[in-house]
Design an enzyme around this catalytic site. Structure first.
Site, PDB file in Angstrom:
ATOM      1  N   ASN A 113      21.753  44.599 -11.531  1.00  0.00           N
ATOM      2  CA  ASN A 113      20.238  44.712 -11.844  1.00  0.00           C
ATOM      3  C   ASN A 113      19.826  43.861 -10.464  1.00  0.00           C
ATOM      4  O   ASN A 113      20.048  43.072 -10.093  1.00  0.00           O
ATOM      5  CB  ASN A 113      19.829  44.090 -13.147  1.00  0.00           C
ATOM      6  CG  ASN A 113      20.350  45.016 -14.484  1.00  0.00           C
ATOM      7  OD1 ASN A 113      20.229  46.351 -14.282  1.00  0.00           O
ATOM      8  ND2 ASN A 113      20.797  44.436 -15.327  1.00  0.00           N
ATOM      9  N   ASN A 151      22.387  48.942 -21.181  1.00  0.00           N
ATOM     10  CA  ASN A 151      21.725  47.967 -21.009  1.00  0.00           C
ATOM     11  C   ASN A 151      21.932  46.953 -22.173  1.00  0.00           C
ATOM     12  O   ASN A 151      22.142  47.312 -23.269  1.00  0.00           O
ATOM     13  CB  ASN A 151      20.279  48.475 -21.383  1.00  0.00           C
ATOM     14  CG  ASN A 151      19.196  47.564 -21.445  1.00  0.00           C
ATOM     15  OD1 ASN A 151      19.210  46.487 -21.745  1.00  0.00           O
ATOM     16  ND2 ASN A 151      17.904  47.895 -20.445  1.00  0.00           N
ATOM     17  N   ARG A 178      19.391  32.246 -11.786  1.00  0.00           N
ATOM     18  CA  ARG A 178      20.045  33.406 -11.186  1.00  0.00           C
ATOM     19  C   ARG A 178      19.422  34.470 -12.070  1.00  0.00           C
ATOM     20  O   ARG A 178      20.056  35.096 -12.860  1.00  0.00           O
ATOM     21  CB  ARG A 178      21.422  33.614 -11.501  1.00  0.00           C
ATOM     22  CG  ARG A 178      22.492  34.560 -11.000  1.00  0.00           C
ATOM     23  CD  ARG A 178      23.668  34.638 -11.530  1.00  0.00           C
ATOM     24  NE  ARG A 178      23.384  35.202 -12.936  1.00  0.00           N
ATOM     25  CZ  ARG A 178      23.281  36.541 -13.382  1.00  0.00           C
ATOM     26  NH1 ARG A 178      23.190  37.511 -12.464  1.00  0.00           N
ATOM     27  NH2 ARG A 178      23.387  36.771 -14.626  1.00  0.00           N
ATOM     28  N   LYS A 228      13.218  39.245 -23.152  1.00  0.00           N
ATOM     29  CA  LYS A 228      14.249  39.250 -23.950  1.00  0.00           C
ATOM     30  C   LYS A 228      13.952  39.258 -25.476  1.00  0.00           C
ATOM     31  O   LYS A 228      14.337  40.063 -26.275  1.00  0.00           O
ATOM     32  CB  LYS A 228      15.267  38.218 -23.620  1.00  0.00           C
ATOM     33  CG  LYS A 228      16.125  38.381 -22.398  1.00  0.00           C
ATOM     34  CD  LYS A 228      17.169  39.284 -22.575  1.00  0.00           C
ATOM     35  CE  LYS A 228      17.992  39.521 -21.395  1.00  0.00           C
ATOM     36  NZ  LYS A 228      19.326  40.557 -21.590  1.00  0.00           N
ATOM     37  N   TYR A 278      11.176  45.102 -19.297  1.00  0.00           N
ATOM     38  CA  TYR A 278      12.375  44.297 -18.808  1.00  0.00           C
ATOM     39  C   TYR A 278      12.770  44.975 -17.317  1.00  0.00           C
ATOM     40  O   TYR A 278      11.795  45.238 -16.631  1.00  0.00           O
ATOM     41  CB  TYR A 278      13.494  44.410 -19.685  1.00  0.00           C
ATOM     42  CG  TYR A 278      14.499  43.483 -19.483  1.00  0.00           C
ATOM     43  CD1 TYR A 278      14.133  42.041 -19.635  1.00  0.00           C
ATOM     44  CD2 TYR A 278      15.635  43.791 -19.504  1.00  0.00           C
ATOM     45  CE1 TYR A 278      15.135  40.926 -19.508  1.00  0.00           C
ATOM     46  CE2 TYR A 278      16.664  42.589 -19.222  1.00  0.00           C
ATOM     47  CZ  TYR A 278      16.283  41.352 -19.146  1.00  0.00           C
ATOM     48  OH  TYR A 278      17.294  40.360 -19.020  1.00  0.00           O
ATOM     49  N   ASP A 312      24.093  35.623 -22.816  1.00  0.00           N
ATOM     50  CA  ASP A 312      23.873  37.169 -22.629  1.00  0.00           C
ATOM     51  C   ASP A 312      24.644  37.792 -21.419  1.00  0.00           C
ATOM     52  O   ASP A 312      25.140  38.718 -21.542  1.00  0.00           O
ATOM     53  CB  ASP A 312      22.527  37.439 -22.840  1.00  0.00           C
ATOM     54  CG  ASP A 312      22.210  38.912 -22.982  1.00  0.00           C
ATOM     55  OD1 ASP A 312      22.955  39.596 -23.742  1.00  0.00           O
ATOM     56  OD2 ASP A 312      21.414  39.490 -22.496  1.00  0.00           O
ATOM     57  N   ASP A 313      24.407  37.200 -20.435  1.00  0.00           N
ATOM     58  CA  ASP A 313      25.062  37.473 -19.256  1.00  0.00           C
ATOM     59  C   ASP A 313      26.531  37.878 -19.043  1.00  0.00           C
ATOM     60  O   ASP A 313      27.125  38.656 -18.569  1.00  0.00           O
ATOM     61  CB  ASP A 313      24.680  36.692 -18.000  1.00  0.00           C
ATOM     62  CG  ASP A 313      23.279  36.631 -17.720  1.00  0.00           C
ATOM     63  OD1 ASP A 313      22.448  37.394 -17.541  1.00  0.00           O
ATOM     64  OD2 ASP A 313      22.852  35.329 -18.033  1.00  0.00           O
ATOM     65  N   GLU A 316      20.577  32.441 -20.796  1.00  0.00           N
ATOM     66  CA  GLU A 316      20.000  33.640 -20.048  1.00  0.00           C
ATOM     67  C   GLU A 316      20.047  33.251 -18.546  1.00  0.00           C
ATOM     68  O   GLU A 316      19.149  32.336 -18.160  1.00  0.00           O
ATOM     69  CB  GLU A 316      18.660  34.143 -20.284  1.00  0.00           C
ATOM     70  CG  GLU A 316      18.718  35.443 -19.987  1.00  0.00           C
ATOM     71  CD  GLU A 316      19.501  36.641 -20.609  1.00  0.00           C
ATOM     72  OE1 GLU A 316      19.682  37.747 -19.684  1.00  0.00           O
ATOM     73  OE2 GLU A 316      19.956  36.801 -21.947  1.00  0.00           O
ATOM     74  N   ASP A 317      20.562  34.010 -17.708  1.00  0.00           N
ATOM     75  CA  ASP A 317      20.426  33.877 -16.167  1.00  0.00           C
ATOM     76  C   ASP A 317      20.524  32.529 -15.682  1.00  0.00           C
ATOM     77  O   ASP A 317      19.744  31.806 -14.836  1.00  0.00           O
ATOM     78  CB  ASP A 317      18.885  34.383 -15.933  1.00  0.00           C
ATOM     79  CG  ASP A 317      18.958  36.032 -15.813  1.00  0.00           C
ATOM     80  OD1 ASP A 317      19.979  36.398 -16.174  1.00  0.00           O
ATOM     81  OD2 ASP A 317      17.729  36.483 -15.661  1.00  0.00           O
TER      82      ASP A 317
END
Length: 552
Positions: free
Chosen positions: A409, A453, A157, A175, A104, A269-270, A246-247
């Site tokens: 990150n 994290n 993203r 993930k 990751y 999650d973000d 995610e993202d």
């Protein structure tokens, strides 16, 4: 032929011969016993000597350490995953602290940048706008009909790297590896998905090796109809699946969360996972300093989905401790690319409006620190160097133990390094980052910087949701996940400056989080599984352990 515990997740009839050796879900490589080799048609297809799993792990680690770059280590591990899942997860679970930065962040970011050039074989499902109207049919191509956890991205993203289109598939794969290694979600229950709606990345648009759609991103109603069709296709094919977004870019992330969080079992999650792990860090600092969360004033550098997600959860936590929503929001201030978020600013995005306070406009972050005198600064800007020496020194003047969270990150995008935070605060900073930093030796002391994290949060939340078949994922679940995580930080951790528990304890931490999430699911009437007499034992009994099963 296999333990009853796993019978419900076997996706197909049991193969034999070459088919078995080439099946990463069931393959044991040189660890097949003599009896298995005879019964399953494997004689002559494998070297004659039988190895134990321990010997196989030794071979894997020898190869792993021979790799000269982190990207080569990533490629090697993914290749192992492609041929022997059980061995991969055994190696990962036993070496998580060392390998988490490889599978990751930060290495997965480099892998995504190079994804189209290092591509070996497809993993997961690619859903393309070109296939609109056929999403349900596409999901039926997945061999396992018992999917429980889906991680989906549209690649806009990826970490702090921006738009990588379908090359962002490394994120869902990574993930889900953490769901399996950290919380024991069975591998066959997991499905990584990338939805291809184009890319605005000019390099990918002109790269002849890029295998996504090479046009500008689809927006507006057409984009929304694609997401809606995917959600309905999941309902048709995997009705009890948890979907983790995610993202996604800010333009879609917030509104998709608001649109679907009360309709289906999903979370972002973000926004929510990042918020929970950051809040856990603050709770741990409060324990360390014997202070109260409601006494804190927090200034964010960055006001995107991560920052405002953290702010929203902090506000909920402060409300639970007695503050009104208005007073709690006044404890959170945001500074974005255009300056301090204040009421007089025009054209603010909707998610920033609750934090647009009455105050003069400030266009310098250091000046904002001096003016507002925060107890904590949280970096979620995605830009390196935002916490300068003068800013951290100013925080150290204001606070005996300044809280410095550089959460962007990958590591190269962190607002400051661990060494800078400790050095510029004369060793008094309480520091955490989004990606890992090595221990720092300063002032005759060794500091072990904590890593905020999301792997501390989302696997345990997912385990609790999946085990109970909760219909929704609620804010209370992320609040409790944060409190539970903070409670696992020991005095020894505090003594060396770490506000998170060691990653080697992650499976126990995930089980504890899952227990609290499950209790909330039952208390809120969301669970569809009858509550067992011993909920903790039930959850732990469902956790996958990467060991070989006897097939004969």
């Amino acid at each position: 032929m296999i333990d009853n515990k796993y019978l419900e997740v076997l996706p197909f009839s049991f193969p034999t011969g070459v088919q078995l050796v080439n099946d990463p879900f069931l393959n044991k490589g040189t660890a097949f016993t003599k009896e298995e080799r005879i019964a399953l048609g494997l004689r002559g297809l494998l070297p004659p000597r039988i190895n134990t799993m321990e010997e196989q792990v030794e071979r894997v680690m020898g190869n792993y350490y021979s790799k000269t770059s982190d990207l080569e280590k990533y490629i090697f591990l993914i290749a192992l995953l492609d041929r022997n899942q059980t061995l991969f997860y055994r190696v990962l679970a036993d070496n998580l602290e060392e390998m988490l930065p490889i599978i990751y962040t930060p290495t997965v970011g480099e892998a995504c940048r190079e994804y189209v050039h290092i591509f070996r074989r497809p993993r997961g499902i690619f859903v393309s706008a070109n296939n609109k109207g056929h999403f349900s049919e596409i999901l039926r191509n997945w061999p396992n009909r018992n999917v429980k956890v889906i991680v989906i991205t549209d690649g806009e993203r990826i970490l702090g790297l921006g738009d990588l289109g379908v090359a962002g598939m490394g994120i869902p794969v990574g993930k889900l590896s953490l769901y399996i290694a950290c919380a024991g979600i069975h591998p066959s229950l997991c499905l990584p998905v990338t939805i291809d709606v184009g890319t605005n990345n000019c390099e990918l648009q002109t790269d002849p090796l890029y295998f996504g759609m090479q046009h500008q991103r689809i927006r507006g109603d057409e984009y929304d109809s694609l997401i809606e069709e995917f959600i309905m296709a999941v309902r048709d094919n995997f009705p009890s699946a948890l979907i983790q977004f995610e993202d996604f870019g800010n333009v879609n992330a917030f509104r998709l969360l608001q649109k679907y969080k009360d309709r289906i079992c999903m979370f972002n999650d973000d926004i929510q996972g990042t918020a929970s792990v950051a809040l856990a860090g603050l709770y741990a600092v409060m324990r360390m300093n014997s202070t109260e969360l409601t006494d804190q004033k927090i200034l964010f550098l960055g006001a995107g989905e991560a920052g405002t997600g953290i702010g929203d959860l902090i506000v909920s936590a402060m409300q639970a401790e007695g503050l009104s929503q208005e007073d709690a929001r006044r404890k959170c201030w945001f500074y974005d690319s255009k300056g301090l978020v204040v009421k007089d600013r025009e054209h603010l995005a909707e998610h920033k409006l609750p934090y647009a306070h009455e105050h003069k406009y400030i266009c310098d972050f250091e000046e904002a620190v001096k003016e507002l005198r925060p107890t904590a600064i949280i970096g979620v800007s995605g830009t390196a160097g935002g916490f300068t020496r003068s800013i951290i020194s100013e925080m150290a003047k204001i606070n005996e133990k300044p809280i410095i969270f550089a959460l962007s990150n990958p590591t190269s995008n962190a607002e400051c390094t661990a060494k800078e935070a400790y050095l510029w605060s004369e060793g008094r900073a309480v520091f955490a980052s989004g990606s890992p930093f090595e221990p720092v030796h300063l002032f005759g002391k060794t500091f072990y910087p904590g890593q905020g994290n999301n792997a501390y949060i989302f696997p345990g939340v997912g385990l609790g949701v999946v085990t109970t078949k909760s219909r929704h994922v609620t804010e209370e679940m992320f609040l409790e996940a944060a409190r539970t995580l903070a409670s696992q930080v020991s005095e020894d951790d505090f003594s060396c400056g770490n506000i998170y528990p060691p990653l080697r304890n992650i499976r126990d931490v995930s089980a504890r989080i899952a227990l609290r999430v499950a209790e909330i699911a039952y208390d809120q009437g969301l669970a569809e599984v009858l509550r067992p007499d011993d909920l903790d034992d039930f959850i732990r009994s469902r956790m996958y352990e990467p060991v070989y099963k006897n097939y004969v």
